[in-house]
Design a protein around this motif. Structure first.
Motif, short mmCIF file in Angstrom:
data_model
loop_
_atom_site.label_atom_id
_atom_site.label_comp_id
_atom_site.label_asym_id
_atom_site.label_seq_id
_atom_site.Cartn_x
_atom_site.Cartn_y
_atom_site.Cartn_z
N ALA A 90 -12.26 108.58 -36.84
CA ALA A 90 -12.08 108.01 -38.18
C ALA A 90 -11.05 108.82 -38.97
N LEU A 91 -11.15 110.13 -38.91
CA LEU A 91 -10.20 110.98 -39.64
C LEU A 91 -8.79 110.81 -39.09
N ASN A 92 -8.66 110.71 -37.78
CA ASN A 92 -7.34 110.54 -37.18
C ASN A 92 -6.74 109.19 -37.52
N LEU A 93 -7.57 108.16 -37.72
CA LEU A 93 -7.05 106.86 -38.16
C LEU A 93 -6.33 107.00 -39.50
N VAL A 94 -6.96 107.71 -40.41
CA VAL A 94 -6.37 107.89 -41.75
C VAL A 94 -5.14 108.80 -41.67
N LEU A 95 -5.22 109.86 -40.87
CA LEU A 95 -4.07 110.74 -40.70
C LEU A 95 -2.87 109.98 -40.12
N ALA A 96 -3.11 109.19 -39.08
CA ALA A 96 -2.04 108.40 -38.47
C ALA A 96 -1.46 107.40 -39.48
N LEU A 97 -2.32 106.79 -40.26
CA LEU A 97 -1.88 105.86 -41.30
C LEU A 97 -1.01 106.58 -42.33
N ALA A 98 -1.39 107.79 -42.72
CA ALA A 98 -0.62 108.56 -43.69
C ALA A 98 0.76 108.91 -43.15
N VAL A 99 0.83 109.34 -41.91
CA VAL A 99 2.12 109.69 -41.31
C VAL A 99 3.03 108.46 -41.28
N GLY A 100 2.50 107.34 -40.82
CA GLY A 100 3.29 106.12 -40.76
C GLY A 100 3.75 105.67 -42.14
N SER A 101 2.89 105.78 -43.12
CA SER A 101 3.23 105.39 -44.49
C SER A 101 4.33 106.25 -45.07
N PHE A 102 4.25 107.53 -44.82
CA PHE A 102 5.26 108.45 -45.34
C PHE A 102 6.63 108.15 -44.74
N VAL A 103 6.68 107.94 -43.44
CA VAL A 103 7.96 107.70 -42.77
C VAL A 103 8.58 106.38 -43.24
N ALA A 104 7.77 105.38 -43.49
CA ALA A 104 8.28 104.06 -43.89
C ALA A 104 8.61 103.95 -45.37
N LEU A 105 8.28 104.95 -46.16
CA LEU A 105 8.47 104.88 -47.61
C LEU A 105 9.90 104.55 -48.02
N VAL A 106 10.87 105.22 -47.43
CA VAL A 106 12.27 105.02 -47.82
C VAL A 106 12.72 103.59 -47.49
N VAL A 107 12.33 103.11 -46.32
CA VAL A 107 12.69 101.73 -45.94
C VAL A 107 12.10 100.74 -46.94
N ASN A 108 10.85 100.93 -47.29
CA ASN A 108 10.17 100.00 -48.19
C ASN A 108 10.76 100.01 -49.60
N PHE A 109 10.99 101.20 -50.15
CA PHE A 109 11.53 101.27 -51.52
C PHE A 109 12.94 100.70 -51.58
N SER A 110 13.79 101.12 -50.65
CA SER A 110 15.18 100.64 -50.64
C SER A 110 15.24 99.13 -50.50
N GLY A 111 14.45 98.59 -49.60
CA GLY A 111 14.43 97.15 -49.39
C GLY A 111 13.88 96.39 -50.59
N ALA A 112 12.83 96.91 -51.19
CA ALA A 112 12.24 96.24 -52.36
C ALA A 112 13.25 96.23 -53.51
N ARG A 113 13.90 97.34 -53.74
CA ARG A 113 14.84 97.45 -54.86
C ARG A 113 16.11 96.62 -54.63
N ALA A 114 16.62 96.61 -53.41
CA ALA A 114 17.89 95.94 -53.14
C ALA A 114 17.74 94.46 -52.79
N LEU A 115 16.65 94.08 -52.17
CA LEU A 115 16.52 92.72 -51.64
C LEU A 115 15.51 91.84 -52.37
N VAL A 116 14.54 92.45 -53.02
CA VAL A 116 13.48 91.65 -53.65
C VAL A 116 13.57 91.69 -55.17
N PHE A 117 13.55 92.87 -55.73
CA PHE A 117 13.54 93.05 -57.18
C PHE A 117 14.90 93.57 -57.64
#
Length: 140
Positions: free
Chosen positions: A108-135
């Protein structure tokens, strides 16, 4: 504040708000994932479900708080575009999530840790795309 300086600060304020909304999204994502896995769901398949729930929550919050002054499409088109951008970030997120689980094992702890790592790495892609393509900022 002079307009030029205000424009320079705008992305920083948006990024800070995007992080806050992302934190809420992470909590929704992790809570949904843990609930579904504890009910017997497959952790890899349930990750896709928890992602869809979290994207819906973050779209609403980003639309109404982070990027509220940006021009908008009809909400349905905006939601679909946001979902698409977030799916690109999710592909990065999921690759790291699965990779981390493969390396450190499934608890259970590793599920959350893996989710946190994935979320951190994807942050730049998500923000840049939201700002440039959506909003997109409104024209002057």
């Amino acid at each position: 504040m002079r307009p030029a300086k205000a424009e320079l600060m705008r992305p920083t304020r948006q990024f800070t708000r995007f992080l806050a909304v992302g934190t809420l999204g992470f909590i929704v994502d992790a809570g949904t994932l843990l609930l579904l896995v504890s009910a017997g769901g497959d952790p890899y398949v349930m990750r896709l479900v928890s992602f869809a729930v979290a994207v819906s929550v973050t779209w609403w919050c980003n639309r109404n708080w982070t990027f509220r002054s940006a021009s908008r499409l009809a909400w349905q088109a905006e939601y679909l575009r946001y979902f698409g951008v977030q799916t690109a970030g999710a592909a990065v997120n999921y690759a790291f999530y699965a990779g981390v689980l493969t390396v450190i094992g499934l608890t259970a702890l590793n599920l959350v840790l893996a989710l946190a790592v994935g979320s951190f790495v994807a942050l730049v892609v998500n923000f840049s795309g939201a700002r440039a393509l959506v909003f997109k900022p409104r024209p002057a």
